[in-house]
Design an enzyme around this catalytic site. Sequence first.
Site, mmCIF file in Angstrom:
data_model
loop_
_atom_site.group_PDB
_atom_site.id
_atom_site.type_symbol
_atom_site.label_atom_id
_atom_site.label_comp_id
_atom_site.label_asym_id
_atom_site.label_seq_id
_atom_site.Cartn_x
_atom_site.Cartn_y
_atom_site.Cartn_z
ATOM 1 N N LYS A 57 -64.972 -9.779 36.055
ATOM 2 C CA LYS A 57 -65.995 -10.459 36.867
ATOM 3 C C LYS A 57 -67.246 -9.586 36.870
ATOM 4 O O LYS A 57 -67.555 -8.903 37.851
ATOM 5 C CB LYS A 57 -65.451 -10.709 38.277
ATOM 6 C CG LYS A 57 -66.238 -11.732 39.070
ATOM 7 C CD LYS A 57 -65.479 -12.122 40.322
ATOM 8 C CE LYS A 57 -66.311 -12.923 41.295
ATOM 9 N NZ LYS A 57 -66.768 -14.230 40.813
HETATM 10 N N1 PPE Z 1 -64.679 -18.905 37.790
HETATM 11 C C1 PPE Z 1 -65.841 -18.232 37.951
HETATM 12 C C2 PPE Z 1 -66.789 -18.135 36.812
HETATM 13 C C3 PPE Z 1 -66.130 -17.671 39.190
HETATM 14 O O1 PPE Z 1 -67.280 -17.015 39.346
HETATM 15 C C4 PPE Z 1 -65.230 -17.801 40.259
HETATM 16 C C5 PPE Z 1 -65.553 -17.225 41.592
HETATM 17 C C6 PPE Z 1 -64.024 -18.502 40.027
HETATM 18 C C7 PPE Z 1 -63.782 -19.032 38.782
HETATM 19 C C8 PPE Z 1 -62.971 -18.637 41.083
HETATM 20 O O2 PPE Z 1 -62.365 -17.395 41.324
HETATM 21 P P1 PPE Z 1 -61.741 -17.027 42.744
HETATM 22 O O3 PPE Z 1 -62.862 -16.890 43.696
HETATM 23 O O4 PPE Z 1 -61.015 -15.757 42.501
HETATM 24 O O5 PPE Z 1 -60.823 -18.129 43.108
HETATM 25 N N2 PPE Z 1 -66.929 -17.305 41.926
HETATM 26 C C9 PPE Z 1 -67.474 -16.678 43.107
HETATM 27 C C10 PPE Z 1 -68.968 -16.903 43.211
HETATM 28 C C11 PPE Z 1 -69.334 -18.372 43.151
HETATM 29 C C12 PPE Z 1 -70.654 -18.761 43.746
HETATM 30 O O6 PPE Z 1 -71.012 -19.926 43.567
HETATM 31 O O7 PPE Z 1 -71.300 -17.933 44.400
HETATM 32 C C13 PPE Z 1 -66.803 -17.181 44.372
HETATM 33 O O8 PPE Z 1 -66.251 -18.280 44.389
HETATM 34 O O9 PPE Z 1 -66.866 -16.449 45.358
#
Ligand code: PPE
Length: 312
Positions: free
Chosen positions: A159
């Site tokens: 990330k």
């Molecule tokens: N894909 C991406 C590209 C991504 O950035 C996130 C989190 C996820 C999937 C989901 O991951 P998780 O949070 O572990 O379930 N993105 C972060 C930032 C998004 C935003 O719009 O700001 C978040 O959801 O906190």
Amino acid sequence: MAFTGKDQVWMNGKLVAWKDATVHVATHALHYGTGIFEGIRAYETKHGSAVYRLPEHMRRLYDSCRVYRMDPPWPLEELSAAVLDTVRANGYASCYIRPLVWRGVESLGLDPRPCPVEASVIVWEWSAMFGAEGLEKGIDVGVSSWTRLAPNTLPAMAKASANYANSALIKMQASLDGYGEAIALDESGLVSEGSGQNLFLVRDKVIHTPAINSSILQGITRDSVITIARDLGYDVREAAIPREMLYLADEAFFCGTAVEVTPVRSIDKITVGNGARGPVTAAIQQHFFGIIKGDIPDTHRWLTPVASTVAR
Ligand code: PPE
């Protein structure tokens, strides 16, 4: 979302006032995207405020650092404690938490290793990303003309801040086209994910989500959804998904820390199912929100009480 400017920030080992949590313009990460971050939420459960899946988020933060040869000068336990300290210091019962680790000031050579590794944690109040209406009725999305990170370019499992230049292109296009979000395809044209959330499709009661070889971030909410769905007895398949499955699904939903579990009601102006939140999406939402509110027992131990102190 809104910054109040009044919050305390954990920065390089201590809590400082919001206005003092600043960096120099020679910061390596500002020029080259050499930062790593996490997005975490704390929820007000009926048993007190708790951080959702803190160990998993901190593990992913350190895993991402490892890929980029960054060695944070604080052990994982200490940064986990810093997250809890920052939430407590600001007194929010529920909030969004953003830990960031970055390459600081030393050189602007492309090899970042001479630059110190610094870290911060900020928190802010952020309720449902698409509002109560989005959670209930769903959002309209389009397939992006931007492709997700190709393998061997930017590693999607990490990330890293740099990845989010791609997300910004996807999200800006979606907004300008009048969509709430977009679905991006991977390098080979298979379904990947949204700009900052994972995608699930339901067809004939079977739940499908792209596997980690489709340039996705391996989301922690994605893992929660898979676990909840299997607990509820659904068949969940992680596999390659062709684009046309998007138009044939009975249900579709996004999940992520920011979007939580949000239904998708149309894709490229083709209605998903009958255009309303479907029964599988509703069941998963109900279970997900039940756990974070403390209404459903936290059998997987996903909640860390804010009042606790993680061993340093
Ligand atoms: N894909 C991406 C590209 C991504 O950035 C996130 C989190 C996820 C999937 C989901 O991951 P998780 O949070 O572990 O379930 N993105 C972060 C930032 C998004 C935003 O719009 O700001 C978040 O959801 O906190």
